[in-house]
Design a protein around this motif. Structure first.
Motif, mmCIF file in Angstrom:
data_model
loop_
_atom_site.group_PDB
_atom_site.id
_atom_site.type_symbol
_atom_site.label_atom_id
_atom_site.label_comp_id
_atom_site.label_asym_id
_atom_site.label_seq_id
_atom_site.Cartn_x
_atom_site.Cartn_y
_atom_site.Cartn_z
ATOM 1 N N MET A 49 0.655 -1.386 -0.122
ATOM 2 C CA MET A 49 0.023 0.384 0.192
ATOM 3 C C MET A 49 1.017 0.830 0.093
ATOM 4 N N ALA A 50 2.079 1.705 0.423
ATOM 5 C CA ALA A 50 2.695 2.260 1.135
ATOM 6 C C ALA A 50 3.227 2.690 -0.092
ATOM 7 N N ILE A 72 5.859 5.058 -5.501
ATOM 8 C CA ILE A 72 7.323 5.173 -5.467
ATOM 9 C C ILE A 72 8.208 4.690 -6.891
ATOM 10 N N GLY A 73 8.758 5.198 -7.872
ATOM 11 C CA GLY A 73 8.995 4.486 -9.240
ATOM 12 C C GLY A 73 10.250 3.406 -9.032
ATOM 13 N N ASN A 74 11.040 3.966 -7.974
ATOM 14 C CA ASN A 74 12.407 3.490 -7.836
ATOM 15 C C ASN A 74 12.772 1.912 -7.035
ATOM 16 N N PRO A 81 5.160 1.485 -8.816
ATOM 17 C CA PRO A 81 6.172 0.427 -8.504
ATOM 18 C C PRO A 81 5.582 -0.450 -9.168
ATOM 19 N N ALA A 82 6.513 -1.364 -9.279
ATOM 20 C CA ALA A 82 7.117 -2.399 -10.575
ATOM 21 C C ALA A 82 7.075 -3.821 -9.743
ATOM 22 N N CYS A 83 6.289 -5.296 -10.318
ATOM 23 C CA CYS A 83 6.090 -6.282 -10.039
ATOM 24 C C CYS A 83 6.603 -6.953 -10.293
#
Lengths: 315, 275
Positions: free
Chosen positions: B165-166, B172-174, B235-237
């Motif tokens: 969630m955070a 946050i892209g990094n 964010p990427a997963c």
């Protein structure tokens, strides 16, 4: 030292210290939806770019702080003392174990918190954080000392836990004597040869009142603000062992493991003398006014006076 | 700082095979450890260190390095094997695995081992730490990136979802997450312990960009890393489907080898299979 004056809650001192660090871009403030309570909101209002809201999620907050600290920042993270405990293992494994310099502040510590009741009244925080290697544990008595000790944390080289209190008590410090405050060093507020009362947090005020009552009875007590529970000022304790030969500890915390535990462990291992312990007697709190709760828990100055008489009889 | 090691896919595959041998050797020599989750993760670890991460063996704590956070810290043999390939650890360092005073502690530890950015061992904490690294990088206006590897069993920890969630809330892209979806945890198959259903759907429902790959296909691994690098608005997963114990027949998809060393006979067989 100067006489107590009006006073502010120690949590106000925490907030004031954060404001004094606004010009340091390496200081970051982390919140878990209790910034209005812990007073980190004051910093947020001035510097939102360096304030991180983590929501009601304390475990995450601990490790976010650790990540920022390893990247060159000095994080000050706060929540209620009791809710910091939800992230205890995160503090243990993620902060203390790798010795990452994160400063955690738990506000609303102790039964003095009052009407919120037992779920909000941490009476074990000092004990549990004290067991962690590398951790410094601090519990200031008023706003002025909380501000000064928080400012000192900015250049402290180990992680820390500071407990602050919700409610005001008369100040023990004025602006003129903050130089007497140093992390790891107790501050002697009254001198006497018969007994040494070692107090922390709101209980310093009760200890000062007890001193006055004891003087009237012809008993001369040393009163110390033992604001740092760890590392304990063992030199001062050794000096007072020789000078007074008896101790009373006073804390708004369980008698198990906090200031009483720290002092007793040192005294019995070195120069055993009698110790009486004023604190919460292995029970949970309840709702009530701060002073009402101090009374039913046996944490009033009169309880300290009785403990002093008991410990002197044991000398 | 060099980005990766300049290896192509074939070279990365060869590096992964060397790492697999070292993983099994370390666990065999120590008589304990976690081979299964190291073998499932190793192709991605090789992809990261061989193709992508900007790190400096001469200055392991260089402030502007990329961070790699192995949140499932029991997969330490995999990390040590790849750190050896990248030049942080010597072959004799690998012999210290689980030994008194050794740099290769049972679970990865930043205080003991050069090149390790996070002290793990308690599941659920690495993503939060990576978010802290990412927030700091943003404050520093640095292009450094935090890569976090999570186990699939680890997703059962509540703190993971606090971090999920955070990361979205703070856009946050990094921070890049890799989930090692090998389907097995300490006691048994994940589906017997606590079903997690569609992991990709869970991350995307929180607002993450998600890509699914075969975590043992080096070309897909490299492409997924490049894809994650391009995601900068949040964010990427990467959810990588893997086989626990991959590369050693008797360890593959076998819950017994989550945390157990091979016998002498099994060790010889494994070395033959990984020759």
């Amino acid at each position: 030292m100067s006489a107590p004056s009006g006073g502010g809650a120690s949590r106000d001192g925490y907030g004031a210290a954060l404001l004094e660090m606004l010009d340091d871009d390496k200081v970051v403030v982390l919140e878990a939806d209790l910034g209005k309570s812990t007073k980190s909101c004051l910093f947020r209002a001035e510097k939102p770019s360096h304030t991180v809201s983590l929501g009601i999620a304390e475990q995450n907050m601990m490790l976010v702080a650790a990540g920022m600290a390893t990247s060159g920042y000095v994080p000050f993270a706060s929540t209620f003392a009791i809710f910091s405990e939800r992230g205890f293992e995160q503090v243990r494994n993620g902060i203390a174990r790798p010795n990452i310099v994160v400063h955690l502040c738990g506000s609303h510590g102790g039964i003095h918190t009052g009407t919120d009741g037992s779920s909000a009244q941490s009476i074990e925080d000092l004990a549990i954080y004290r067991t962690l290697p590398n951790m410094t544990v601090i519990h200031p008595c008023d706003d002025i000392s909380a501000r000064e000790l928080t400012l000192q944390l900015r250049n402290h080289d180990s992680p820390s836990y500071m407990r602050t209190a919700r409610n005001k008590v008369p100040r023990a410090y004025s602006e003129d004597d903050i130089q007497k405050l140093q992390i790891g060093k107790g501050v002697v507020h009254r001198e006497g040869d018969d007994v040494a009362i070692l107090a922390c947090g709101v209980m310093l005020n009760e200890a000062m009142n007890a001193h006055t009552e004891l003087e009237q009875a012809g008993i001369h007590a040393t009163v110390v603000d033992m604001h740092t529970i760890k590392p304990l000022d063992t030199k001062l304790i050794d000096d007072l062992t020789r000078k007074c030969g008896a101790f009373v500890t006073a804390e708004d915390h369980s008698v198990i493991g906090g200031l009483a535990g720290a002092v007793s462990e040192h005294v019995v291992a070195n120069q055993p003398v009698p110790v009486e312990m004023i604190g919460v007697q292995d029970r949970f709190g309840e709702s009530g006014g701060s002073d009402e709760l101090l009374q039913i828990m046996g944490l009033k100055s009169s309880d300290i006076v009785d403990a002093v008489k008991r410990v002197i009889a044991r000398k | 700082m060099e980005r990766g090691m300049g290896f192509n896919v074939t070279e990365l595959e060869a590096m992964a095979k060397r790492c697999r041998r070292n993983i099994v050797k370390m666990v065999y020599n120590a008589g304990a450890g976690h081979p299964g989750g190291s073998l499932s993760a190793i192709d991605m670890l090789v992809g990261l260190y061989g193709h992508r991460l900007r790190v400096d063996t001469d200055s392991p704590k260089a402030s502007d390095r990329d961070r790699f956070i192995m949140s499932k810290g029991h997969a330490s043999p995999g990390v040590y094997a790849v750190l050896h390939e990248r030049g942080f650890l010597t072959e004799s360092d690998l012999d210290t695995f689980r030994k008194l005073g050794g740099s290769c502690q049972g679970h990865v530890d930043m205080k003991w081992c050069p090149g390790v950015d996070f002290s793990a061992g308690s599941l659920g904490m690495g993503l939060s730490f990576g978010i802290g690294c990412g927030l700091a990088a943003t404050l520093d206006s640095s292009e450094r990136t935090a890569w976090v590897m999570l186990g699939d069993g680890e997703l059962q920890e509540g703190q993971i979802w606090e971090g999920v969630m955070a990361a979205v809330h703070h856009e946050i892209g990094n921070v890049k997450v890799i989930v090692d979806r090998n389907g097995i945890q300490n006691d048994d198959f994940c589906d017997h312990q606590m079903r997690m259903f569609d992991v990709s759907e869970k991350f995307s429902s929180f607002g993450w960009s998600v890509m699914e790959i075969d975590g043992h296909n080096m070309e897909e691994v490299v492409n997924a890393i490049d894809w994650a690098d391009q995601v900068t608005d949040g964010p990427a997963c990467i959810v990588m489907h893997t086989v626990k114990g991959k590369g050693v027949s008797f360890m593959e998809n076998n819950p017994k080898f989550h945390g157990a060393a091979p016998s002498e006979e099994q060790f010889q067989l494994a070395m033959e299979e990984l020759a």
